[in-house]
Motif scaffolding. Structure first.
Motif, short mmCIF file in Angstrom:
data_model
loop_
_atom_site.label_atom_id
_atom_site.label_comp_id
_atom_site.label_asym_id
_atom_site.label_seq_id
_atom_site.Cartn_x
_atom_site.Cartn_y
_atom_site.Cartn_z
N THR A 169 11.42 22.97 -29.80
CA THR A 169 10.91 24.12 -30.56
C THR A 169 11.54 24.12 -31.95
OG1 THR A 169 12.72 25.59 -29.93
CG2 THR A 169 10.79 25.54 -28.44
N PRO A 170 10.94 24.84 -32.90
CA PRO A 170 11.59 25.00 -34.21
C PRO A 170 12.97 25.67 -34.10
CG PRO A 170 9.28 25.58 -34.37
CD PRO A 170 9.58 25.38 -32.91
N GLU A 171 13.11 26.56 -33.12
CA GLU A 171 14.41 27.23 -32.91
C GLU A 171 15.47 26.21 -32.56
OE1 GLU A 171 11.49 28.23 -31.56
OE2 GLU A 171 11.36 30.41 -31.59
N ASP A 172 15.12 25.22 -31.72
CA ASP A 172 16.07 24.17 -31.36
C ASP A 172 16.48 23.36 -32.60
OD1 ASP A 172 15.93 24.91 -28.69
OD2 ASP A 172 14.60 23.25 -28.12
N ALA A 173 15.51 23.07 -33.46
CA ALA A 173 15.80 22.33 -34.69
C ALA A 173 16.74 23.14 -35.58
CB ALA A 173 14.50 22.00 -35.43
N PHE A 174 16.42 24.42 -35.75
CA PHE A 174 17.25 25.28 -36.59
C PHE A 174 18.69 25.31 -36.06
CE2 PHE A 174 19.13 29.26 -38.00
CZ PHE A 174 18.78 29.29 -39.33
N ALA A 175 18.84 25.52 -34.75
CA ALA A 175 20.17 25.59 -34.14
C ALA A 175 20.92 24.26 -34.31
CB ALA A 175 20.05 25.96 -32.67
#
Length: 89
Positions: A21-27
């Motif tokens: 997910t984009p959230e995983d990338a951000f984290a």
């Protein structure tokens, strides 16, 4: 395809191919865990997206100028999501 579109496409490919997910990338790129991406963290993302070192600094500055809505020179999750939403269109 313009340079901006090419860069955004490379970022999209990185996120799509390497993260769930984009959230995983951000984290992943938020190395200090402060829920914001600094210039160095953005440069790391761009390096992973295979953006040339020659233009990485310029692109980092332009991304911050374009998406940093509160002018803190950092990219928050909300600002990152806005960039991802634009890429996905």
């Amino acid at each position: 395809m313009s340079t901006k579109e090419t860069i955004l496409k490379k970022i999209e490919i990185l996120i799509t191919n390497h993260f769930n997910t984009p959230e995983d990338a951000f984290a992943f790129f938020d190395k200090d865990g402060d829920k914001k991406l600094s210039k160095d963290e953005i440069k790391s993302l761009l390096k992973q997206a295979e953006i040339s070192g020659f233009i990485r600094g310029i692109v980092t500055t332009k991304l911050i100028e374009g998406y940093d809505k509160n002018n803190d020179e950092l990219i928050s999750w909300e600002e990152f999501k806005a960039a991802i939403d634009e890429i996905s269109k």
